[in-house]
Design a protein around this motif. Structure first.
Motif, PDB file in Angstrom:
ATOM      1  N   HIS A 119       0.763  55.762 -27.623  1.00 53.02           N
ATOM      2  CA  HIS A 119       1.198  55.516 -27.462  1.00 53.02           C
ATOM      3  C   HIS A 119       3.415  56.670 -27.261  1.00 53.02           C
ATOM      4  N   THR A 121       2.917  59.456 -27.490  1.00 57.04           N
ATOM      5  CA  THR A 121       2.657  60.552 -27.068  1.00 57.04           C
ATOM      6  C   THR A 121       2.461  59.921 -25.206  1.00 57.04           C
ATOM      7  N   ALA A 122       1.404  59.700 -24.596  1.00 51.87           N
ATOM      8  CA  ALA A 122       1.414  58.536 -23.963  1.00 51.87           C
ATOM      9  C   ALA A 122       2.045  58.432 -23.088  1.00 51.87           C
ATOM     10  N   ASP A 123       2.150  58.972 -21.635  1.00 52.44           N
ATOM     11  CA  ASP A 123       3.497  58.969 -20.634  1.00 52.44           C
ATOM     12  C   ASP A 123       2.632  57.561 -19.606  1.00 52.44           C
ATOM     13  N   THR A 124       4.303  56.218 -19.810  1.00 49.04           N
ATOM     14  CA  THR A 124       3.969  55.700 -19.640  1.00 49.04           C
ATOM     15  C   THR A 124       3.757  55.010 -18.079  1.00 49.04           C
ATOM     16  N   ASP A 126       1.866  57.295 -15.330  1.00 43.87           N
ATOM     17  CA  ASP A 126       0.683  57.920 -16.262  1.00 43.87           C
ATOM     18  C   ASP A 126      -0.529  56.196 -16.193  1.00 43.87           C
ATOM     19  N   GLU A 201      -0.692  62.477  -7.916  1.00 37.43           N
ATOM     20  CA  GLU A 201       0.040  63.000  -9.259  1.00 37.43           C
ATOM     21  C   GLU A 201       1.243  62.825  -8.359  1.00 37.43           C
ATOM     22  N   ARG A 205       4.313  61.175 -10.812  1.00 34.70           N
ATOM     23  CA  ARG A 205       5.689  61.574 -11.184  1.00 34.70           C
ATOM     24  C   ARG A 205       6.636  60.593 -10.837  1.00 34.70           C
ATOM     25  N   THR A 208       7.198  57.682 -12.371  1.00 32.57           N
ATOM     26  CA  THR A 208       7.766  57.576 -13.662  1.00 32.57           C
ATOM     27  C   THR A 208       8.778  58.056 -13.926  1.00 32.57           C
ATOM     28  N   THR A 209       9.767  58.608 -12.773  1.00 38.69           N
ATOM     29  CA  THR A 209      10.739  58.714 -12.731  1.00 38.69           C
ATOM     30  C   THR A 209      11.388  57.858 -12.459  1.00 38.69           C
ATOM     31  N   GLU A 212      11.296  55.873 -15.716  1.00 41.20           N
ATOM     32  CA  GLU A 212      12.182  56.027 -16.980  1.00 41.20           C
ATOM     33  C   GLU A 212      13.859  56.242 -16.805  1.00 41.20           C
TER      34      GLU A 212
END
Ligand code: ADP
Length: 601
Positions: A119, A121-124, A126, A201, A205, A208-209, A212
């Protein structure tokens, strides 16, 4: 991607598709069987039309004697086709929803069991995308497209022999453009597949933005980054829109061109058939049979390319889901019969996060049962890392040893270890539940007076009773917003109620004032010996409570002893103490001066 590259992956995807349909295959088979029976009834209609038309044309019977049974048969065939379509839809939906529910559950349970190192390193964003959009792609494929592939195959398998049986030339004419329709569809959807992936993809992205920004909204505001973040999101939004637009334009072109080919094929049969009828090569009924058969099968065939493309998309989704499932979860050792308790012995502990510099280097220390110790050191020294290793959030290498009660920590079941610890973190996580439920998280059967007692010890009881609904006040989005200090104290109450073997306070009084801190320390002092207590502290005031202090710097233990020992020794602790003492004096002096001048004015 060239075919040689894609073949091994698609092979493994197919195997997985087979695996994931386990438990629901009988339903799928049932759905395909009823679909097949329904298809036969649908394909009977053109044949009934042919027989009827031929009978009328040849005047073999009266118009009424032909039309009424034909009409009844056609209505009957459609009704039966409808019934079987319903059953097909029902069973394939049950099968696909069952599979997807199971898969979602498996994914969630797996994510819960993945190690913290994953977790980190994982991109949440994604991960969320994989657990939502990819699962949805798979659901659509399983609910509609598997059966659709079987349906189109069956249409061709039944219709082509009927055509060939009726007339060879008309068959050739009816199927003349089929290779073109199918090849065009396959080529187009193969080409457009990379565009589908790019859209996915870009969507990830964008998500994710958004995610975050929602989680870090305070930081964004505090650093006045709203405009920058809005621009960033705008960029991602535009990119997504542009790609979707490209995709829709491509699809619109495809549907237009393939419509032209389909209508050309139908026109060919109408014109060619009329010619053959005129020539007397086929009957009027046979002409109509070809026309209706073609009409029935050509649209699903034309759609077939799309279905295959979606099957490709589904295989990409399965691959992305499998990547998560392939990550090995935390190991599960058998639960110990004895509770996890006793001295903590750390020997030659060296640990790095991933490939980073070691966060702990050759660290050895012993914490005796019931003792209160403080870990002191600058930020980044490795104090939290040591605690993370004690609760098995990360695993240490074979050169290092940690023993609890004489047992190697690595061999003790993780849940049993974590149950023995009560952790209070600097920024504790509270659920959107009531205050009481949040406190009772580690001890769900606690009585009200026990909850209150621990809240008093954590010096939060007085605050709680002032809330509108006291202990039943909701925390978080739907209720009261707690200050950082209140959150920390609530988390302390939670840990105290759990009455753990090991109590860890990781810089968890950073947001409370010194008086409150002192009161909490008094309460902790009264519980001395009840838990082994590990205090991680930056303020020296808290270390005075400790029986022993470990000073850690750059991952190494540089000093160890009681407060008095360390003050007497000439080392970092004594220097820190001297600096802090001077600082406290200066602050008190300043406060005294400012309040004095305040009273003069
Ligand atoms: P402390 O608790 O003393 O402030 P930490 O144990 O949190 O220090 O950190 C020790 C070192 O490990 C630091 O260099 C920090 O950047 C690094 N570190 C801590 N957590 C992680 C993590 N999850 N992934 C990578 N590096 C980490």
């Amino acid at each position: 991607m060239n075919p040689t590259e894609s073949s091994p992956t698609s092979e493994s995807h197919r195997r997985t598709l087979w695996e994931i349909t386990r438990g629901q295959r009988v339903r799928y088979v049932a759905a395909i069987v009823v679909m097949a029976v329904g298809t036969i009834f649908l394909l009977l209609v053109p044949y009934i039309l042919k027989v009827t038309l031929d009978a009328i044309a040849e005047q073999r019977a009266g118009l009424r004697d032909v039309l009424i049974p034909a009409a009844l048969a056609i209505v009957g065939c459609h009704a039966l086709h409808g019934l079987f379509t319903y059953l097909r839809g029902r069973w394939s939906a049950q099968a696909s929803e069952g599979i997807i529910r199971q898969l979602r559950h498996e994914l969630f349970a797996h994510l819960e069991r993945l190690p913290c190192s994953y977790h980190d390193t994982a991109d949440t964003g994604d991960l969320v995308q994989r657990c939502s959009s990819d699962v949805e792609t798979l659901r659509v494929f399983l609910s509609a497209q598997i059966v659709e592939i079987a349906r189109v195959s069956l249409f061709l398998l039944v219709a082509i022999p009927i055509m060939l049986w009726q007339n060879l030339w008309m068959s050739a004419l009816s199927l003349a453009l089929f290779p073109l329709i199918i090849t065009f569809a396959l080529l187009f959807f193969r080409k457009v597949r990379s565009l589908f992936e790019k859209v996915d993809e870009a969507e990830a992205r964008m998500t994710t933005t958004l995610q975050e920004n929602l989680t870090g909204i305070r930081v964004v505001r505090a650093f006045a980054q709203q405009d920058h973040e809005t621009r960033k999101f705008g960029g991602r939004n535009d990119e997504f829109r542009d790609l979707e637009y490209r995709l829709f334009i491509s699809l619109a072109n495809y549907w237009t061109f393939s419509d032209i080919i389909v209508f050309a094929q139908i026109g060919l049969v109408l014109i060619g058939g009329a010619y053959y009828v005129q020539q007397g090569a086929i009957s009027l009924g046979t002409w109509m049979l070809f026309f209706w058969l073609l009409r029935t099968i050509i649209w699903p065939v034309r759609h077939f390319g799309r279905v295959l493309a979606d099957a490709g998309k589904a295989s990409v989704s399965i691959g992305r889901i499998r990547e998560i499932l392939a990550v090995p979860p935390e190991s599960e050792e058998p639960r110990p019969e004895q509770p996890v308790a006793g001295d903590i012995e750390v020997r030659n502990l060296t640990f790095s996060y991933g490939r980073n510099q070691p966060a702990l280097r050759d660290l050895s220390l012993t914490i005796r049962e019931g003792e209160t110790v403080a870990l002191l050191g600058p930020p980044g020294a490795g104090k939290s890392t040591l605690v993370n290793l004690l609760v098995r959030l990360y695993d240490y290498g074979d050169d290092s040893t940690i023993r609890i009660g004489g047992r190697e920590l690595k061999t003790i079941n993780r849940s049993a270890v974590r149950e023995a610890f009560g952790m209070v973190l600097q920024d504790p996580f509270l659920y959107s539940k009531t205050v009481r439920e949040n406190v009772m998280l580690g001890h769900s059967s606690a009585a009200d007076h026990e909850v209150e007692e621990s809240a008093r010890s954590a010096d939060i009881h007085d605050n709680i009773v002032e809330f509108e609904h006291g202990y039943d006040t909701m925390v978080g989005e739907r209720g009261v917003t707690l200050s950082g200090g209140q959150r920390q104290r609530l988390a302390i109450a939670r840990a105290l109620l759990k009455d753990p073997q090991f109590l860890v306070l990781d810089d968890s009084l950073s947001a409370v004032d010194t008086k409150t801190e002192a009161r909490i320390f008094e309460a902790l002092a009264r519980r001395r010996g009840r838990h082994t207590t590990i205090l991680i502290a930056h303020r020296l005031s808290s270390t005075r409570l400790a029986d022993r202090i470990f000073v850690i710097d750059h991952g190494r233990l540089i000093q160890e002893g009681t407060h008095d020992d360390l003050i007497a020794a000439d080392g970092p602790y004594a220097r820190l103490w001297a600096i802090q003492g001077r600082l406290d004096e200066e602050i008190q002096h300043d406060v005294a001066q400012s309040s004095g001048s305040g009273s003069l004015s």
